[in-house]
Scaffold this motif. Structure first.
Motif, PDB file in Angstrom:
ATOM      1  N   PRO A  60       0.819  -1.218   0.000  1.00 26.62           N
ATOM      2  CA  PRO A  60       0.000   0.000   0.000  1.00 26.62           C
ATOM      3  C   PRO A  60       0.851   1.265   0.000  1.00 26.62           C
ATOM      4  O   PRO A  60       0.426   2.307  -0.495  1.00 26.62           O
ATOM      5  CB  PRO A  60      -0.837  -0.123   1.276  1.00 26.62           C
ATOM      6  N   HIS A  61       2.078   1.179   0.525  1.00 26.49           N
ATOM      7  CA  HIS A  61       2.956   2.338   0.576  1.00 26.49           C
ATOM      8  C   HIS A  61       3.542   2.685  -0.794  1.00 26.49           C
ATOM      9  O   HIS A  61       4.034   3.790  -0.996  1.00 26.49           O
ATOM     10  CB  HIS A  61       4.096   2.084   1.565  1.00 26.49           C
ATOM     11  N   ARG A  74      -8.328  -5.193  -2.690  1.00 24.75           N
ATOM     12  CA  ARG A  74      -7.759  -4.830  -1.388  1.00 24.75           C
ATOM     13  C   ARG A  74      -8.477  -5.540  -0.250  1.00 24.75           C
ATOM     14  O   ARG A  74      -9.690  -5.687  -0.260  1.00 24.75           O
ATOM     15  CB  ARG A  74      -7.875  -3.311  -1.219  1.00 24.75           C
ATOM     16  N   LYS A 114      -4.751   1.246   2.171  1.00 25.20           N
ATOM     17  CA  LYS A 114      -4.321   0.511   3.356  1.00 25.20           C
ATOM     18  C   LYS A 114      -4.549  -0.977   3.119  1.00 25.20           C
ATOM     19  O   LYS A 114      -5.342  -1.363   2.268  1.00 25.20           O
ATOM     20  CB  LYS A 114      -5.119   0.954   4.590  1.00 25.20           C
TER      21      LYS A 114
END
Length: 225
Positions: A165-166, A188, A215
């Motif tokens: 997610p980063h 997700r 996230k």
């Protein structure tokens, strides 16, 4: 002495209700359980009311040392269950080297079917399913990442990757700049409470995730030609 063997046991990718009856039975009868993370597996066993099991760690940093111990235990008659933190052992998780060792030592092993983030994401994406390609995590370096995504747009069927997610925004920016018409999907938190599928072009997905920072665990899919 009963024949020892190794059981590769899939575990839920999110929703604990997805564990199969065969998987529970395998964990119950195992003499020892090889886990990617013993703390994580302990929580699953507690949820299943399974206690008194010997847990040993099996991850990328200790596979070379640990696998001979597991093979020797199976040869002595033990039933060894191997699990990863989620999904099918061996798919971007420990398990491949254990299977190779079983083949080399002529130790019987079984692979139980069960939850898979790859297939769940593929079917839920709405992208072509007649053929698909899975490449694990996208490369960290942008040049290699773009090269793999370009190949995905030219492939037959759908290509799947795991993505952090980063790093998702960086990946979408790269794709939007170079291949803006590619059809994509961000799957997700599969099977979990906040599961979402976001479908569209890279610019469309980039706009969404800039406004809603991603996230959780992500499968990133790209449709081919």
């Amino acid at each position: 002495m009963p024949e020892g063997r190794v059981l590769l046991v899939p575990t839920p990718i999110g929703n604990l209700g997805d564990i199969t009856r065969r998987a529970v039975e395998a964990l119950e009868k195992a003499d020892r359980i090889a886990c990617e993370d013993t703390r994580h597996t302990s929580k699953l066993l507690s949820h299943l009311d399974i206690s008194g099991k010997t847990l040993v760690s099996l991850h990328e940093h200790n596979e070379v040392r640990r696998i001979p111990e597991l093979i020797a235990a199976a040869q002595s008659g033990e039933i060894i269950a191997a699990v990863s933190d989620a999904g099918m052992p061996g798919v971007s998780d420990p398990g491949y080297r254990l299977v190779q060792a079983c083949l080399e030592a002529d130790v019987h092993f079984e692979v139980l079917p069960g939850p898979s983030a790859v297939l769940t994401a593929l079917v839920g994406s709405g992208l072509p399913v007649h053929a698909f390609h899975f490449h694990g995590f996208l490369p960290v370096k942008k040049g290699k990442r773009l090269k793999m995504m370009q190949a995905a747009t030219e492939a037959d069927g759908t290509t799947l990757f795991f993505e952090s997610p980063h790093r998702l925004l960086s990946t979408l920016e790269l794709l939007a700049e170079n291949l803006p018409d590619a059809r994509c999907c961000v799957a997700r938190e599969l099977t979990k409470k906040f599961e979402t599928f976001h479908r569209g072009t890279a610019p469309e997905l980039l706009e969404h995730f800039r406004a809603h920072p991603p996230k959780g665990e992500i499968v990133f899919l790209i449709a081919g030609a």
